[in-house]
Design an enzyme around this catalytic site. Sequence first.
Site, PDB file in Angstrom:
ATOM      1  CD  GLU A 277      -4.854   0.254   5.121  1.00  0.00           C
ATOM      2  OE1 GLU A 277      -4.582   1.461   5.314  1.00  0.00           O
ATOM      3  OE2 GLU A 277      -4.033  -0.646   5.311  1.00  0.00           O
ATOM      4  CD  GLU A 280      -7.553  -1.580  -0.561  1.00  0.00           C
ATOM      5  OE1 GLU A 280      -7.187  -0.614   0.141  1.00  0.00           O
ATOM      6  OE2 GLU A 280      -6.834  -2.125  -1.408  1.00  0.00           O
ATOM      7  CB  CYS A 302       0.659   4.026   6.457  1.00  0.00           C
ATOM      8  SG  CYS A 302      -1.044   3.577   6.633  1.00  0.00           S
ATOM      9  CB  SER A 322      -3.990  -1.087   1.346  1.00  0.00           C
ATOM     10  OG  SER A 322      -4.823   0.036   1.233  1.00  0.00           O
ATOM     11  CE  LYS A 361       4.727   9.229   5.819  1.00  0.00           C
ATOM     12  NZ  LYS A 361       3.562   8.523   5.274  1.00  0.00           N
ATOM     13  CD  GLU A 364       4.064   8.848   0.821  1.00  0.00           C
ATOM     14  OE1 GLU A 364       4.366   9.541   1.815  1.00  0.00           O
ATOM     15  OE2 GLU A 364       3.138   8.021   0.834  1.00  0.00           O
ATOM     16  CD  GLU A 369       3.235   6.839  -7.939  1.00  0.00           C
ATOM     17  OE1 GLU A 369       3.846   7.394  -8.876  1.00  0.00           O
ATOM     18  OE2 GLU A 369       3.746   5.960  -7.221  1.00  0.00           O
ATOM     19  CB  CYS A 518       5.915   6.602  12.686  1.00  0.00           C
ATOM     20  SG  CYS A 518       4.885   5.742  11.516  1.00  0.00           S
TER      21      CYS A 518
END
Lengths: 598, 168
Positions: A277, A280, A302, A322, A361, A364, A369, A518
């Site tokens: 990251e 990037e 994230c 990102s 999650k 996710e 993808e 989190c």
Amino acid sequence: MVNLTINGKKISVPEGTTIMEAASKNGIQIPRLCYLPNIHEVGSCRICVVEVEGAKTLQASCIAKVAEGMVVTTNSPRVRKARKILYQLIISDHAKDCLGCARSQSCELQQLGKTLGVESQYFEGKPQKQHLDKSLAITKDSSKCILCRRCVTICNEIQGVGVINPQNRGFATVIEPAAELPLDSVNCSMCGQCTVVCPVNALKETDGIEQVWDALGNKSKRVVVLTAPAVRVAIAEEFGCEAGTVATGKLVSALRALGFDDVFDTNWAADLTIVEEGTEFLGRIKAALKGGKAVLPMITSCSPGWIKYIEHTFPAQLAHLSTCKSPHMMFGALAKSYYAEKINTAPEDIFVVSVMPCTAKKFEINRPEMQNGGLPNVDAVITTRELAAMINEAGIDFMNLEDSEFDAPLGFSTGAADIFGLTGGVMEAALRTVYELVTGRELPFPNLHVSPLIGLDMVKEASFKIENPLEEYKFLDGLEIRVAVTSGLKGAKQLLRQIEEGLSPYHFIEVMGCPGGCITGGGQPRSTDPDVRVKRMKGLLKEDEGKRIRKSHENPFIISLYEEFLGHPNGSKSHELLHTHYTPRGIYNEYLTKTVGV
Amino acid sequence: MGEKIVKYPDSLTEEERHKYEQIANIIDLYRDKEGNLIQILHLAQQVYGYMPIELQRFIAEQLDKSLSEVSGVVTFYSFFSTKPRGKHTLRVCLGTACYVRGGKKLVEHLQKVLNVELGGTTEDRRFTFEVARCIGACGLAPTIMIDDEVYKQVTIQKLDAILAKYAN
């Protein structure tokens, strides 16, 4: 100060204090149900009523403020009777199958009944129809719901999403999306904050435990587990410890005792995320300064609750994200390639389990993808709460376990990775690396903490100037980098509106979907400690400060990963395995080709 | 506050589109007023006749509120209907006085002659059939209301003549 009398005791408290707080400060505990400090303070359940001399009706002590000369009784016969009746009314239409309920003995309703000494069910209500709405991340059972509205407040007021609200009235009232739409079909971010505040078993994470037990029982699978940073500072609460207790060593031992073949650390992948990251980010800055096309500010990616939120709410702004996958997805992709090669095992025989403080999650890992070579990067997600349940079910005496260490090589991490679990942490970790890559010097903040970014405010910002950069970054000389950090989706909305209007002054923004990050994610232990966020935050800062290496790019196992396998950051292999793309959805999923919902 | 762009649902008929435009004007009128949602819904139902979910979504978008909040209000108040309503609303009072003086018989009779369940709308969209919980005219029991008109001491014999008035 205001002087008043509670239960015959003269006390004095600051103006603006509620009767409940005043009582509590003086050792008097008033029974309560819906009240949650700083979150839900609306007096909807009325269990906390007290008698105030001169007042015609009983007062809800969680909202009634103290007044000079007030005389309060918290346990008069009238009050006790009212509470019992209220309680009996609340349970009159509740599905009372406590023996078959996962919240039994951790159910606030059950505990309240015991406190109030209720022994009978006086009223027979019309039971709620059982309506199980099982989404990929969250399961909602309206037959258990007691309409306390905590979840409504957290979804509407705190997160500003407003997916669930009371529908209909009377016994027909249900807390759900409009038009009986299932959660999977609406703009739910799957953040799971509703599951944390639910006092009963009406809202919980969708079960991942069975899948994990099955994998552990399957001899042909190599079952690899990884745990997120926030889990280690919260899991001990499930075994009676104070919030923020750091239990990394016991956590690792417990996972081994459960039978996982490899016990790895999401932190390792967090270090990797920072390198990817950070690279990037520098690429985008460079492109922007050299007059090329670059979308700034760049925003972290994230937090899957945040990602789903932006896809629904700001579908036109996805280019700001990102392209990095979240750390555990990067981990999964590498576990089934890099690590599979190392241990000479077929990727399809590896089963990756993530222990996460997060419900989103679970959504996710089902994204199309998030797979490589036809295999999902991560096979199952369990929350911190679910892991504790598994530990209990397996008969592991968590508190008496010896400490042990994560396995190598995917278990080694730096301090920068620990703070990923905390609002501001990803940004700080990224800045530690980016600043040093650019200048060759350490980030100029005491103890490497970017002090303006530490803490639990909704939106935080910081800036610093790049001076005397290394030769290859000369183009950055004198640039003032401006960053912002927010946690909770309400703050995200604020920063995204700014971007929409073209007024964002920032280069880099960190967003975490849950308020505090989190550490207080949707899969974390339900806590009644009002200081839980601060305590868990301190736990993670302690982990970071205790590490020998505190900068992601110095993680020797990340360096060797690039040497042995990936080549260089943002290289073609990274792009194939570690980066992703996003899906414009719209509030009503109107941008999805296959229309779901309204 | 910037100009709010009004986005109408696709596939509206010309007549529906006209109604949506009226509703958009109502929303503009009440936009900055505290507690405006109920007023807007009330007026919108007057314009549109009922509150289908697409219209609720339109109002939610215009007010920057969530659909679940709007639908929460619509489903809470019996005044609002999410199904098409008849041209007239026929309410039989079932308050205590009307009930004991034959209100229930009126309900049963109407169900038969109109061929419609309580809360439903006749096939020709002439009547939406409901009950009321006391309209405050107990001395005139049993009563029925059609739109804003109250009919007193109604009997099954009288009903046909009353209904005939609403034939068109």
